[in-house]
Scaffold this motif. Structure first.
Motif, PDB file in Angstrom:
ATOM      1  N   ALA A  22       0.843  -1.190   0.000  1.00  0.00           N
ATOM      2  CA  ALA A  22       0.000   0.000   0.000  1.00  0.00           C
ATOM      3  C   ALA A  22       0.879   1.241   0.000  1.00  0.00           C
ATOM      4  O   ALA A  22       1.782   1.375   0.833  1.00  0.00           O
ATOM      5  CB  ALA A  22      -0.910  -0.008   1.215  1.00  0.00           C
ATOM      6  N   ALA A  23       0.595   2.158  -0.912  1.00  0.00           N
ATOM      7  CA  ALA A  23       1.344   3.402  -1.016  1.00  0.00           C
ATOM      8  C   ALA A  23       0.583   4.528  -0.322  1.00  0.00           C
ATOM      9  O   ALA A  23      -0.646   4.583  -0.393  1.00  0.00           O
ATOM     10  CB  ALA A  23       1.577   3.749  -2.478  1.00  0.00           C
ATOM     11  N   SER A  24       1.328   5.421   0.302  1.00  0.00           N
ATOM     12  CA  SER A  24       0.699   6.536   1.006  1.00  0.00           C
ATOM     13  C   SER A  24       0.245   7.634   0.057  1.00  0.00           C
ATOM     14  O   SER A  24      -0.515   8.528   0.444  1.00  0.00           O
ATOM     15  CB  SER A  24       1.673   7.124   2.038  1.00  0.00           C
ATOM     16  OG  SER A  24       2.828   7.633   1.381  1.00  0.00           O
ATOM     17  N   GLY A  25       0.731   7.558  -1.182  1.00  0.00           N
ATOM     18  CA  GLY A  25       0.344   8.521  -2.193  1.00  0.00           C
ATOM     19  C   GLY A  25       0.020   7.835  -3.501  1.00  0.00           C
ATOM     20  O   GLY A  25       0.043   6.615  -3.590  1.00  0.00           O
ATOM     21  N   SER A  26      -0.257   8.612  -4.486  1.00  0.00           N
ATOM     22  CA  SER A  26      -0.657   8.056  -5.783  1.00  0.00           C
ATOM     23  C   SER A  26       0.502   7.337  -6.474  1.00  0.00           C
ATOM     24  O   SER A  26       1.642   7.782  -6.429  1.00  0.00           O
ATOM     25  CB  SER A  26      -1.159   9.178  -6.690  1.00  0.00           C
ATOM     26  OG  SER A  26      -1.408   8.689  -7.994  1.00  0.00           O
ATOM     27  N   ILE A  27       0.169   6.227  -7.116  1.00  0.00           N
ATOM     28  CA  ILE A  27       1.148   5.513  -7.939  1.00  0.00           C
ATOM     29  C   ILE A  27       0.800   5.641  -9.411  1.00  0.00           C
ATOM     30  O   ILE A  27       1.424   5.022 -10.265  1.00  0.00           O
ATOM     31  CB  ILE A  27       1.246   4.018  -7.548  1.00  0.00           C
ATOM     32  CG1 ILE A  27      -0.098   3.309  -7.785  1.00  0.00           C
ATOM     33  CG2 ILE A  27       1.715   3.864  -6.109  1.00  0.00           C
ATOM     34  CD1 ILE A  27      -0.020   1.803  -7.631  1.00  0.00           C
ATOM     35  N   PHE A  28      -0.216   6.451  -9.692  1.00  0.00           N
ATOM     36  CA  PHE A  28      -0.709   6.576 -11.070  1.00  0.00           C
ATOM     37  C   PHE A  28       0.404   7.015 -12.019  1.00  0.00           C
ATOM     38  O   PHE A  28       0.482   6.552 -13.142  1.00  0.00           O
ATOM     39  CB  PHE A  28      -1.864   7.576 -11.111  1.00  0.00           C
ATOM     40  CG  PHE A  28      -2.423   7.772 -12.485  1.00  0.00           C
ATOM     41  CD1 PHE A  28      -2.069   8.874 -13.263  1.00  0.00           C
ATOM     42  CD2 PHE A  28      -3.310   6.848 -13.022  1.00  0.00           C
ATOM     43  CE1 PHE A  28      -2.580   9.043 -14.534  1.00  0.00           C
ATOM     44  CE2 PHE A  28      -3.825   7.013 -14.303  1.00  0.00           C
ATOM     45  CZ  PHE A  28      -3.460   8.119 -15.061  1.00  0.00           C
ATOM     46  N   SER A  29       1.254   7.951 -11.559  1.00  0.00           N
ATOM     47  CA  SER A  29       2.284   8.514 -12.439  1.00  0.00           C
ATOM     48  C   SER A  29       3.599   7.735 -12.404  1.00  0.00           C
ATOM     49  O   SER A  29       4.579   8.152 -13.028  1.00  0.00           O
ATOM     50  CB  SER A  29       2.547   9.969 -12.058  1.00  0.00           C
ATOM     51  OG  SER A  29       3.069  10.049 -10.752  1.00  0.00           O
ATOM     52  N   ALA A  30       3.610   6.619 -11.701  1.00  0.00           N
ATOM     53  CA  ALA A  30       4.858   5.849 -11.600  1.00  0.00           C
ATOM     54  C   ALA A  30       5.277   5.308 -12.960  1.00  0.00           C
ATOM     55  O   ALA A  30       4.447   4.805 -13.724  1.00  0.00           O
ATOM     56  CB  ALA A  30       4.674   4.692 -10.629  1.00  0.00           C
ATOM     57  N   ARG A  31       6.561   5.398 -13.256  1.00  0.00           N
ATOM     58  CA  ARG A  31       7.093   4.836 -14.502  1.00  0.00           C
ATOM     59  C   ARG A  31       7.069   3.311 -14.447  1.00  0.00           C
ATOM     60  O   ARG A  31       6.881   2.642 -15.455  1.00  0.00           O
ATOM     61  CB  ARG A  31       8.519   5.310 -14.732  1.00  0.00           C
ATOM     62  CG  ARG A  31       8.642   6.759 -15.133  1.00  0.00           C
ATOM     63  CD  ARG A  31      10.053   7.070 -15.583  1.00  0.00           C
ATOM     64  NE  ARG A  31      10.185   8.447 -16.030  1.00  0.00           N
ATOM     65  CZ  ARG A  31      11.307   8.951 -16.515  1.00  0.00           C
ATOM     66  NH1 ARG A  31      12.385   8.201 -16.606  1.00  0.00           N
ATOM     67  NH2 ARG A  31      11.364  10.205 -16.897  1.00  0.00           N
ATOM     68  N   ALA A  32       7.319   2.806 -13.265  1.00  0.00           N
ATOM     69  CA  ALA A  32       7.342   1.357 -13.098  1.00  0.00           C
ATOM     70  C   ALA A  32       7.077   1.004 -11.647  1.00  0.00           C
ATOM     71  O   ALA A  32       7.409   1.784 -10.746  1.00  0.00           O
ATOM     72  CB  ALA A  32       8.689   0.773 -13.525  1.00  0.00           C
ATOM     73  N   VAL A  33       6.472  -0.139 -11.456  1.00  0.00           N
ATOM     74  CA  VAL A  33       6.298  -0.682 -10.113  1.00  0.00           C
ATOM     75  C   VAL A  33       6.826  -2.106 -10.147  1.00  0.00           C
ATOM     76  O   VAL A  33       6.751  -2.780 -11.186  1.00  0.00           O
ATOM     77  CB  VAL A  33       4.823  -0.662  -9.659  1.00  0.00           C
ATOM     78  CG1 VAL A  33       4.308   0.771  -9.617  1.00  0.00           C
ATOM     79  CG2 VAL A  33       3.941  -1.510 -10.563  1.00  0.00           C
ATOM     80  N   GLY A  34       7.375  -2.550  -9.036  1.00  0.00           N
ATOM     81  CA  GLY A  34       7.955  -3.885  -9.067  1.00  0.00           C
ATOM     82  C   GLY A  34       8.130  -4.504  -7.708  1.00  0.00           C
ATOM     83  O   GLY A  34       7.886  -3.872  -6.677  1.00  0.00           O
ATOM     84  N   TRP A  35       8.518  -5.755  -7.761  1.00  0.00           N
ATOM     85  CA  TRP A  35       8.794  -6.534  -6.558  1.00  0.00           C
ATOM     86  C   TRP A  35      10.200  -7.115  -6.678  1.00  0.00           C
ATOM     87  O   TRP A  35      10.564  -7.671  -7.724  1.00  0.00           O
ATOM     88  CB  TRP A  35       7.779  -7.669  -6.405  1.00  0.00           C
ATOM     89  CG  TRP A  35       6.413  -7.197  -6.064  1.00  0.00           C
ATOM     90  CD1 TRP A  35       5.416  -6.843  -6.922  1.00  0.00           C
ATOM     91  CD2 TRP A  35       5.877  -7.023  -4.745  1.00  0.00           C
ATOM     92  NE1 TRP A  35       4.308  -6.454  -6.233  1.00  0.00           N
ATOM     93  CE2 TRP A  35       4.555  -6.555  -4.888  1.00  0.00           C
ATOM     94  CE3 TRP A  35       6.386  -7.208  -3.456  1.00  0.00           C
ATOM     95  CZ2 TRP A  35       3.741  -6.285  -3.788  1.00  0.00           C
ATOM     96  CZ3 TRP A  35       5.573  -6.940  -2.376  1.00  0.00           C
ATOM     97  CH2 TRP A  35       4.268  -6.486  -2.541  1.00  0.00           C
TER      98      TRP A  35
END
Length: 114
Positions: A22-35
């Motif tokens: 869970a992110a405390s802010g928006s992830i909409f503009s993220a270039r990439a998300v990962g694990w």
């Protein structure tokens, strides 16, 4: 943005888990998300990633078993793990890359017993 990972635990080989981040802010503009994951005595490695252009990446050893997803409305990342193997044992970290800034979660431990 702060990330809070959860969902890890102890599971038998062949079992399943679902990790959340869970992110405390928006992830909409993220270039990439990962694990990523880091096993004892080993370097941190990328397990799965989703990019803003719709591309995905999975480490060869988890293809067909792990599935990454994101819910922008909930600002949450997920990693579904199935058919777990003892070699999947590691601390799993979530990451959100905004280009100019990287955010990391604190890690959640996944332990797979044989």
């Amino acid at each position: 943005v702060q990330l809070q990972a959860s969902g890890g635990g102890l599971v038998q080989a062949g079992g399943s888990l679902r990790l959340s981040c869970a992110a405390s802010g928006s992830i909409f503009s993220a270039r990439a998300v990962g694990w990523y994951r880091q096993a004892p005595g080993k370097q941190r490695e990328l397990v799965a990633a989703l990019t803003s252009d719709g591309s995905s990446y999975y480490k060869d050893s988890v293809k067909g078993r792990f599935t990454a997803s994101r819910d922008n409305a909930k600002s949450t990342l997920y990693l579904q793990l199935i058919s777990l193997k003892p070699e999947d044992t590691a601390v799993y970290y979530c990451n959100v890359n905004y280009g100019h800034h990287d955010s990391w979660g604190q890690g959640t431990l996944v332990t797979v017993s044989s």
